[in-house]
Scaffold this motif. Structure first.
Motif, PDB file in Angstrom:
ATOM      1  N   SER A  93      10.149 -15.986  31.005  1.00  0.00           N
ATOM      2  CA  SER A  93      10.641 -16.627  29.788  1.00  0.00           C
ATOM      3  C   SER A  93      11.433 -17.870  30.171  1.00  0.00           C
ATOM      4  O   SER A  93      12.146 -17.876  31.170  1.00  0.00           O
ATOM      5  CB  SER A  93      11.536 -15.659  29.009  1.00  0.00           C
ATOM      6  OG  SER A  93      12.286 -16.350  28.019  1.00  0.00           O
ATOM      7  N   VAL A 100       4.149 -12.374  21.425  1.00  0.00           N
ATOM      8  CA  VAL A 100       3.048 -12.344  22.392  1.00  0.00           C
ATOM      9  C   VAL A 100       1.749 -12.048  21.662  1.00  0.00           C
ATOM     10  O   VAL A 100       1.651 -11.076  20.906  1.00  0.00           O
ATOM     11  CB  VAL A 100       3.291 -11.281  23.480  1.00  0.00           C
ATOM     12  CG1 VAL A 100       2.141 -11.273  24.474  1.00  0.00           C
ATOM     13  CG2 VAL A 100       4.619 -11.534  24.186  1.00  0.00           C
ATOM     14  N   ARG A 113       2.591 -20.359  27.748  1.00  0.00           N
ATOM     15  CA  ARG A 113       3.922 -20.236  27.143  1.00  0.00           C
ATOM     16  C   ARG A 113       4.258 -21.486  26.348  1.00  0.00           C
ATOM     17  O   ARG A 113       4.090 -22.602  26.825  1.00  0.00           O
ATOM     18  CB  ARG A 113       4.978 -20.035  28.228  1.00  0.00           C
ATOM     19  CG  ARG A 113       6.396 -19.840  27.700  1.00  0.00           C
ATOM     20  CD  ARG A 113       7.374 -19.675  28.836  1.00  0.00           C
ATOM     21  NE  ARG A 113       7.582 -20.931  29.570  1.00  0.00           N
ATOM     22  CZ  ARG A 113       8.102 -21.002  30.794  1.00  0.00           C
ATOM     23  NH1 ARG A 113       8.449 -19.899  31.428  1.00  0.00           N
ATOM     24  NH2 ARG A 113       8.262 -22.173  31.384  1.00  0.00           N
ATOM     25  N   ARG A 155       6.877 -18.345  22.265  1.00  0.00           N
ATOM     26  CA  ARG A 155       5.549 -17.790  22.048  1.00  0.00           C
ATOM     27  C   ARG A 155       4.760 -17.752  23.349  1.00  0.00           C
ATOM     28  O   ARG A 155       4.845 -18.656  24.173  1.00  0.00           O
ATOM     29  CB  ARG A 155       4.775 -18.612  21.006  1.00  0.00           C
ATOM     30  CG  ARG A 155       5.351 -18.564  19.614  1.00  0.00           C
ATOM     31  CD  ARG A 155       4.509 -19.370  18.639  1.00  0.00           C
ATOM     32  NE  ARG A 155       4.453 -20.792  18.973  1.00  0.00           N
ATOM     33  CZ  ARG A 155       3.364 -21.431  19.364  1.00  0.00           C
ATOM     34  NH1 ARG A 155       2.211 -20.776  19.486  1.00  0.00           N
ATOM     35  NH2 ARG A 155       3.398 -22.724  19.641  1.00  0.00           N
ATOM     36  N   PHE A 156       3.958 -16.680  23.484  1.00  0.00           N
ATOM     37  CA  PHE A 156       3.064 -16.531  24.625  1.00  0.00           C
ATOM     38  C   PHE A 156       1.673 -16.173  24.119  1.00  0.00           C
ATOM     39  O   PHE A 156       1.535 -15.396  23.168  1.00  0.00           O
ATOM     40  CB  PHE A 156       3.544 -15.438  25.576  1.00  0.00           C
ATOM     41  CG  PHE A 156       4.835 -15.747  26.279  1.00  0.00           C
ATOM     42  CD1 PHE A 156       4.830 -16.311  27.548  1.00  0.00           C
ATOM     43  CD2 PHE A 156       6.051 -15.473  25.672  1.00  0.00           C
ATOM     44  CE1 PHE A 156       6.021 -16.599  28.196  1.00  0.00           C
ATOM     45  CE2 PHE A 156       7.244 -15.754  26.310  1.00  0.00           C
ATOM     46  CZ  PHE A 156       7.227 -16.320  27.576  1.00  0.00           C
ATOM     47  N   ARG A 157       0.665 -16.738  24.775  1.00  0.00           N
ATOM     48  CA  ARG A 157      -0.726 -16.359  24.510  1.00  0.00           C
ATOM     49  C   ARG A 157      -1.315 -15.871  25.825  1.00  0.00           C
ATOM     50  O   ARG A 157      -1.265 -16.569  26.845  1.00  0.00           O
ATOM     51  CB  ARG A 157      -1.532 -17.539  23.966  1.00  0.00           C
ATOM     52  CG  ARG A 157      -3.021 -17.212  23.764  1.00  0.00           C
ATOM     53  CD  ARG A 157      -3.811 -18.449  23.374  1.00  0.00           C
ATOM     54  NE  ARG A 157      -5.240 -18.187  23.400  1.00  0.00           N
ATOM     55  CZ  ARG A 157      -6.018 -18.084  22.332  1.00  0.00           C
ATOM     56  NH1 ARG A 157      -5.501 -18.244  21.130  1.00  0.00           N
ATOM     57  NH2 ARG A 157      -7.322 -17.854  22.452  1.00  0.00           N
TER      58      ARG A 157
END
Length: 227
Positions: A128, A137, A195, A203-205
């Protein structure tokens, strides 16, 4: 067989009846052995061989861990994870880490490489940028590598992730937060971690797809880069 039984009947018995009974017993024995080694039974996420407690070495999931399902229409699952420790991790259900001291620190590895993620093939630690709060996520299950890099994300890394038991465990702040069952497409996957630091919530993908061969980690957009 008693001696008073006529010889003709005894010969008939040993020639026809005995093989049938022996075969039946053999079938029963084989069935019992197969039941003892049945690999189609549901596999618990709990692993008694894994060390308990926090730290990046690994945290056990159990029957109380929430389950997040992949939406079959979009092939995505959405999660919210606390990142008070500055990271979260994703690993294969049943992952067994090597003993502490025999593996490098993935948090330090990611920082040195300017990467948003690092780890072993069975467990990836995701960093992070904020070190506290909550992260959103999105897990996307693909049949192949995504086309191009995701728009609006500040850091992107590709890394191998093995998934032997058709499911992933997400953990953060010293405990398992969610399990995501997956359709078994492969036992070897490639994971793309992206990120986005802007916005109220980090946000994370995470895109995951089957891989054909093992590959080194690739930092496609450095975690230290901006814009």
């Amino acid at each position: 067989m008693p001696r008073w039984v006529p010889l003709r009947l005894r010969r008939f018995y040993f020639r026809h009846e005995l093989p049938v009974k022996v075969g039946a017993v053999a079938v029963v024995v084989l069935a019992l052995v197969a039941a003892m080694h049945d690999t189609t039974k549901p596999v618990s996420a709990r692993s008694q061989d894994r060390p308990a407690g926090g730290g990046w070495q690994g945290t056990d999931a159990d029957e109380n861990t929430p389950v997040a399902l992949v939406d079959p229409s979009t092939e995505t699952a959405s999660l919210r994870l606390p990142v008070d420790g500055g990271w979260f991790a994703v690993s294969s259900i049943g992952y067994r880490p090597t003993p502490a001291g025999e593996q490098s620190d993935p948090v330090a590895d990611a920082a040195r490489a300017g990467s948003v993620a690092a780890g072993s093939r069975g467990r990836v630690v995701v960093l992070s940028a904020r070190g506290a709060g909550e992260a959103k996520v999105e897990l996307v299950v693909d049949d192949g590598a995504p086309r191009g890099l995701p728009v609006g994300y500040d850091a992107v890394t590709d890394i191998d992730l093995d998934n032997a038991l058709a499911g992933l465990v997400f953990e953060s702040a010293g405990r398992a937060r969610a399990m995501v069952p997956m359709e078994t497409r492969s036992r070897r996957y490639r994971l793309r971690v992206a990120r986005a630091e802007g916005g109220v919530t980090e946000r994370f993908r995470l895109d995951v797809w089957p891989r054909r061969a093992d590959r080194a980690m690739v930092v496609r957009r450095s975690a230290s880069a901006r814009g």
